[in-house]
Design an enzyme around this catalytic site. Structure first.
Site, PDB file in Angstrom:
ATOM      1  N   TYR A  65       6.852 -36.488  -1.037  1.00  0.00           N
ATOM      2  CA  TYR A  65       6.237 -37.136  -2.112  1.00  0.00           C
ATOM      3  C   TYR A  65       7.577 -37.365  -2.508  1.00  0.00           C
ATOM      4  O   TYR A  65       7.745 -38.217  -3.353  1.00  0.00           O
ATOM      5  CB  TYR A  65       5.412 -36.495  -2.611  1.00  0.00           C
ATOM      6  N   ARG A  68       9.779 -40.089  -1.500  1.00  0.00           N
ATOM      7  CA  ARG A  68       9.011 -41.407  -1.943  1.00  0.00           C
ATOM      8  C   ARG A  68       9.353 -41.971  -2.808  1.00  0.00           C
ATOM      9  O   ARG A  68       9.543 -42.882  -3.295  1.00  0.00           O
ATOM     10  CB  ARG A  68       8.042 -41.230  -1.384  1.00  0.00           C
ATOM     11  N   VAL A 102       0.298 -47.118  -4.421  1.00  0.00           N
ATOM     12  CA  VAL A 102       0.707 -45.686  -4.624  1.00  0.00           C
ATOM     13  C   VAL A 102       1.746 -46.349  -5.595  1.00  0.00           C
ATOM     14  O   VAL A 102       2.209 -45.056  -6.269  1.00  0.00           O
ATOM     15  CB  VAL A 102       0.533 -44.378  -4.014  1.00  0.00           C
ATOM     16  N   HIS A 128      -6.021 -45.677  -3.709  1.00  0.00           N
ATOM     17  CA  HIS A 128      -5.973 -44.422  -3.312  1.00  0.00           C
ATOM     18  C   HIS A 128      -4.871 -43.354  -4.311  1.00  0.00           C
ATOM     19  O   HIS A 128      -3.942 -42.831  -3.814  1.00  0.00           O
ATOM     20  CB  HIS A 128      -4.421 -44.723  -2.389  1.00  0.00           C
ATOM     21  N   CYS A 139      -6.752 -27.068 -12.165  1.00  0.00           N
ATOM     22  CA  CYS A 139      -8.238 -27.444 -13.327  1.00  0.00           C
ATOM     23  C   CYS A 139      -7.903 -28.531 -13.306  1.00  0.00           C
ATOM     24  O   CYS A 139      -8.865 -29.198 -13.163  1.00  0.00           O
ATOM     25  CB  CYS A 139      -7.253 -27.177 -14.335  1.00  0.00           C
ATOM     26  N   CYS A 160       1.480 -26.051 -13.169  1.00  0.00           N
ATOM     27  CA  CYS A 160       0.825 -26.847 -14.084  1.00  0.00           C
ATOM     28  C   CYS A 160       0.822 -25.803 -15.387  1.00  0.00           C
ATOM     29  O   CYS A 160       0.762 -24.682 -15.608  1.00  0.00           O
ATOM     30  CB  CYS A 160      -1.063 -26.310 -13.713  1.00  0.00           C
ATOM     31  N   GLY A 200      -1.702 -57.795   3.694  1.00  0.00           N
ATOM     32  CA  GLY A 200      -0.427 -56.944   4.178  1.00  0.00           C
ATOM     33  C   GLY A 200      -1.396 -55.289   4.400  1.00  0.00           C
ATOM     34  O   GLY A 200      -0.391 -54.882   3.357  1.00  0.00           O
ATOM     35  N   GLU A 228       0.723 -59.898  11.300  1.00  0.00           N
ATOM     36  CA  GLU A 228       0.103 -60.043  12.286  1.00  0.00           C
ATOM     37  C   GLU A 228      -1.551 -59.470  12.261  1.00  0.00           C
ATOM     38  O   GLU A 228      -2.042 -60.065  11.252  1.00  0.00           O
ATOM     39  CB  GLU A 228       0.531 -58.231  13.254  1.00  0.00           C
TER      40      GLU A 228
HETATM   41  C1  BJW Z   1       3.633 -57.151   6.118  1.00  0.00           C
HETATM   42  C2  BJW Z   1       4.334 -56.925   5.725  1.00  0.00           C
HETATM   43  C3  BJW Z   1       5.453 -57.933   4.852  1.00  0.00           C
HETATM   44  C4  BJW Z   1       4.302 -55.519   6.866  1.00  0.00           C
HETATM   45  N1  BJW Z   1       4.578 -59.193   4.310  1.00  0.00           N
HETATM   46  N2  BJW Z   1       2.344 -58.321   5.302  1.00  0.00           N
HETATM   47  C5  BJW Z   1     -15.006 -45.146   8.380  1.00  0.00           C
HETATM   48  C6  BJW Z   1     -15.164 -45.230  10.043  1.00  0.00           C
HETATM   49  C7  BJW Z   1     -13.860 -44.384  10.382  1.00  0.00           C
HETATM   50  C8  BJW Z   1     -12.445 -43.248   9.759  1.00  0.00           C
HETATM   51  C9  BJW Z   1     -13.930 -43.672   8.778  1.00  0.00           C
HETATM   52  C10 BJW Z   1     -14.878 -44.423   7.601  1.00  0.00           C
HETATM   53  N3  BJW Z   1     -14.872 -43.596   6.378  1.00  0.00           N
HETATM   54  C11 BJW Z   1     -13.987 -43.077   5.998  1.00  0.00           C
HETATM   55  C12 BJW Z   1     -12.454 -42.449   7.090  1.00  0.00           C
HETATM   56  C13 BJW Z   1     -12.122 -41.336   7.242  1.00  0.00           C
HETATM   57  C14 BJW Z   1     -10.275 -41.867   6.742  1.00  0.00           C
HETATM   58  C15 BJW Z   1     -10.580 -43.537   7.482  1.00  0.00           C
HETATM   59  O1  BJW Z   1     -10.744 -44.440   6.528  1.00  0.00           O
HETATM   60  N4  BJW Z   1      -9.646 -42.868   8.841  1.00  0.00           N
HETATM   61  C16 BJW Z   1      -9.078 -44.352   9.577  1.00  0.00           C
HETATM   62  C17 BJW Z   1      -7.605 -43.988   9.453  1.00  0.00           C
HETATM   63  C18 BJW Z   1      -9.881 -44.306  10.653  1.00  0.00           C
HETATM   64  N5  BJW Z   1     -10.860 -41.896   5.188  1.00  0.00           N
HETATM   65  C19 BJW Z   1     -10.796 -41.264   4.401  1.00  0.00           C
HETATM   66  O2  BJW Z   1     -10.273 -39.923   4.517  1.00  0.00           O
HETATM   67  C20 BJW Z   1     -10.934 -41.957   3.074  1.00  0.00           C
HETATM   68  N6  BJW Z   1     -11.643 -40.217   2.258  1.00  0.00           N
HETATM   69  C21 BJW Z   1     -13.217 -40.883   2.677  1.00  0.00           C
HETATM   70  O3  BJW Z   1     -13.629 -41.673   3.349  1.00  0.00           O
HETATM   71  O4  BJW Z   1     -13.752 -39.807   1.970  1.00  0.00           O
HETATM   72  C22 BJW Z   1     -14.422 -39.411   1.898  1.00  0.00           C
HETATM   73  C23 BJW Z   1     -15.384 -38.009   1.547  1.00  0.00           C
HETATM   74  C24 BJW Z   1     -16.521 -38.619   0.411  1.00  0.00           C
HETATM   75  C25 BJW Z   1     -17.033 -38.009   0.050  1.00  0.00           C
HETATM   76  C26 BJW Z   1     -15.850 -35.803  -0.320  1.00  0.00           C
HETATM   77  C27 BJW Z   1     -15.132 -35.870   0.600  1.00  0.00           C
HETATM   78  C28 BJW Z   1     -14.449 -37.184   1.506  1.00  0.00           C
HETATM   79  C29 BJW Z   1      -9.803 -41.458   2.111  1.00  0.00           C
HETATM   80  C30 BJW Z   1      -8.469 -42.242   2.446  1.00  0.00           C
HETATM   81  C31 BJW Z   1      -7.186 -42.093   1.863  1.00  0.00           C
HETATM   82  C32 BJW Z   1      -5.233 -42.782   2.459  1.00  0.00           C
HETATM   83  N7  BJW Z   1      -4.785 -42.108   2.110  1.00  0.00           N
HETATM   84  C33 BJW Z   1      -3.032 -42.640   2.325  1.00  0.00           C
HETATM   85  C34 BJW Z   1      -2.316 -41.925   1.627  1.00  0.00           C
HETATM   86  C35 BJW Z   1      -2.246 -42.339   0.023  1.00  0.00           C
HETATM   87  C36 BJW Z   1      -1.344 -41.512   0.030  1.00  0.00           C
HETATM   88  C37 BJW Z   1      -0.155 -41.676   0.240  1.00  0.00           C
HETATM   89  O5  BJW Z   1       0.802 -43.005  -0.517  1.00  0.00           O
HETATM   90  O6  BJW Z   1       1.284 -40.848   0.072  1.00  0.00           O
HETATM   91  O7  BJW Z   1      -3.215 -44.275   1.883  1.00  0.00           O
HETATM   92  S1  BJW Z   1      -2.889 -43.177   3.570  1.00  0.00           S
HETATM   93  C38 BJW Z   1      -2.473 -44.259   3.972  1.00  0.00           C
HETATM   94  O8  BJW Z   1      -3.166 -45.724   4.583  1.00  0.00           O
HETATM   95  C39 BJW Z   1      -2.103 -44.662   2.386  1.00  0.00           C
HETATM   96  C40 BJW Z   1      -2.396 -46.646   2.552  1.00  0.00           C
HETATM   97  O9  BJW Z   1      -3.015 -46.373   0.927  1.00  0.00           O
HETATM   98  C41 BJW Z   1      -2.956 -46.583   3.546  1.00  0.00           C
HETATM   99  C42 BJW Z   1      -3.236 -48.004   4.145  1.00  0.00           C
HETATM  100  O10 BJW Z   1      -2.370 -48.663   4.834  1.00  0.00           O
HETATM  101  P1  BJW Z   1      -1.857 -49.746   4.529  1.00  0.00           P
HETATM  102  O11 BJW Z   1      -2.051 -50.024   3.137  1.00  0.00           O
HETATM  103  O12 BJW Z   1      -2.857 -51.027   5.293  1.00  0.00           O
HETATM  104  O13 BJW Z   1      -0.316 -49.874   5.682  1.00  0.00           O
HETATM  105  P2  BJW Z   1      -0.315 -49.975   7.065  1.00  0.00           P
HETATM  106  O14 BJW Z   1       1.120 -49.530   7.168  1.00  0.00           O
HETATM  107  O15 BJW Z   1      -1.545 -49.264   7.435  1.00  0.00           O
HETATM  108  O16 BJW Z   1      -0.094 -51.622   7.231  1.00  0.00           O
HETATM  109  C43 BJW Z   1       1.043 -52.207   7.003  1.00  0.00           C
HETATM  110  C44 BJW Z   1       0.189 -53.650   7.376  1.00  0.00           C
HETATM  111  O17 BJW Z   1       0.892 -54.909   6.776  1.00  0.00           O
HETATM  112  C45 BJW Z   1       0.435 -54.018   8.359  1.00  0.00           C
HETATM  113  O18 BJW Z   1      -0.371 -54.560   8.770  1.00  0.00           O
HETATM  114  C46 BJW Z   1       2.072 -55.003   8.044  1.00  0.00           C
HETATM  115  O19 BJW Z   1       1.631 -56.135   9.954  1.00  0.00           O
HETATM  116  C47 BJW Z   1       1.834 -56.107   7.156  1.00  0.00           C
HETATM  117  N8  BJW Z   1       2.917 -56.105   6.599  1.00  0.00           N
HETATM  118  N9  BJW Z   1       5.119 -56.251   5.910  1.00  0.00           N
HETATM  119  C48 BJW Z   1       2.793 -59.074   4.785  1.00  0.00           C
HETATM  120  N10 BJW Z   1       6.857 -58.279   4.549  1.00  0.00           N
HETATM  121 ZN    ZN Z   2      -4.209 -26.663 -13.620  1.00  0.00          ZN
END
Ligand code: BJW
Ligand code: ZN
Length: 253
Positions: A65, A68, A102, A128, A139, A160, A200, A228
């Site tokens: 982090y 990044r 983020v 996110h 806390c 903290c 994206g 894609e």
């Molecule tokens: C271009 C381009 C250009 C490139 N022009 N295009 C339902 C079904 C299955 C699983 C789950 C579900 N519900 C929940 C889940 C579990 C899980 C999940 O979704 N898993 C899947 C992977 C299967 N979700 C969670 O755990 C979430 N929490 C949750 O559901 O909690 C429930 C709960 C309730 C009550 C109590 C406790 C829990 C949380 C998800 C958090 C995701 N966090 C991250 C990290 C954030 C911090 C960080 O940045 O480090 O978020 S993971 C990562 O993926 C990040 C992103 O925001 C996120 C999405 O990625 P994104 O933006 O789509 O990027 P890429 O790389 O995947 O895609 C890029 C795209 O751009 C590509 O398509 C390229 O082609 C394109 N591209 N250049 C146009 N120039």
């Molecule tokens: Zn604290």
């Protein structure tokens, strides 16, 4: 032509929800998560972006982090962010930007277009979290992100000022709940929108990936801009292949 249909849909829409992902910031120099050159090419998500990973190896997670955070600080919003900010500012209340990113680049684009005082209508719902903020793992106190994190040992990691517990980036990891007020506002915007513009994102991560699904279920249309095809492409009224920084301005400006 598909781009003409997309332009007409945008022009005619009464309410628009925009969902962005890492692809919109790719041309600003922020790496995406999945795919070639993605942030997870050499690490699995479970090794870095989960509360378990942080408990197991906070130094490794902080190292990633901190790298990044400094990378993002050097990046600038691109023409895609600017065009979306213009769209949101043109008629405040018509467009809601929801971002999974983020990196804070939508905020910075809004300020670049409107200046600090008038930029709020173009601020995104950051479902996110934000990499430039820290949150106390004890806390929950949120603070400006520490810029000179030393991840060499647990003792040197930021702590903290209130309770002494370890700080963590204020982002949402896998298995953690999104802020219900933020994701709730995103779904509300998706429900009343006649158009969802998706830019994206691989649309793999839930619940954010449900935003276009909610618009579709409510009878609205989806436009997708991506390099894609994704699982959303077959559901989209128009699916445009290309770079967001080039395509999005041609749809909006
Ligand atoms: C271009 C381009 C250009 C490139 N022009 N295009 C339902 C079904 C299955 C699983 C789950 C579900 N519900 C929940 C889940 C579990 C899980 C999940 O979704 N898993 C899947 C992977 C299967 N979700 C969670 O755990 C979430 N929490 C949750 O559901 O909690 C429930 C709960 C309730 C009550 C109590 C406790 C829990 C949380 C998800 C958090 C995701 N966090 C991250 C990290 C954030 C911090 C960080 O940045 O480090 O978020 S993971 C990562 O993926 C990040 C992103 O925001 C996120 C999405 O990625 P994104 O933006 O789509 O990027 P890429 O790389 O995947 O895609 C890029 C795209 O751009 C590509 O398509 C390229 O082609 C394109 N591209 N250049 C146009 N120039
Ligand atoms: Zn604290």
């Amino acid at each position: 032509m598909n781009a003409d249909i997309a332009r007409a849909l945008i022009a005619e829409a009464k309410r628009i929800v925009v969902l962005t992902g890492a692809g919109i910031s790719a041309e600003s120099g922020v790496p995406t998560f999945r795919g070639p050159g993605g942030l997870w090419k050499s690490f699995r998500p479970e090794e870095l972006a989960t509360p378990e990973a942080f408990a197991r190896n906070p130094c490794l997670v902080w190292e990633w982090y901190a790298w990044r955070r400094s990378l993002v600080a050097e990046c600038q919003p691109n023409a895609g962010h600017i065009a979306l900010a213009r769209l949101a500012l043109e008629l405040p209340g018509r467009t809601t930007i929801v971002t999974q990113n983020v990196d804070g680049l939508h905020h910075r684009a809004a300020r670049a277009v409107a200046g600090r005082a008038d930029s709020a209508p173009a601020y995104p719902l950051e479902v996110h979290g934000a990499i430039h903020r820290d949150r106390c793992s004890g806390c929950g106190r949120v603070s400006d992100g520490v810029t000179d994190v030393d991840p060499t040992s647990v003792e040197t990691l930021p702590a903290c000022v209130k309770c002494g517990a370890m700080l963590r980036p204020d982002v949402v990891w896998f298995g953690e709940a999104l802020d219900p007020a933020v994701i709730g506002a995103a779904f509300d915007a998706a429900r009343v929108a006649d158009l969802c513009l998706v830019v994206g994102t691989s649309a793999l991560v839930y619940p954010a990936a449900s935003v276009p699904e909610v618009t579709l279920q409510a009878g609205g249309a989806v436009i997708e801009v991506n390099l894609e095809a994704t699982s959303l492409s077959r559901l989209a009224r128009v699916s445009l292949r290309g770079e967001a920084g080039k395509l999005v301005p041609t749809l909006i400006d």
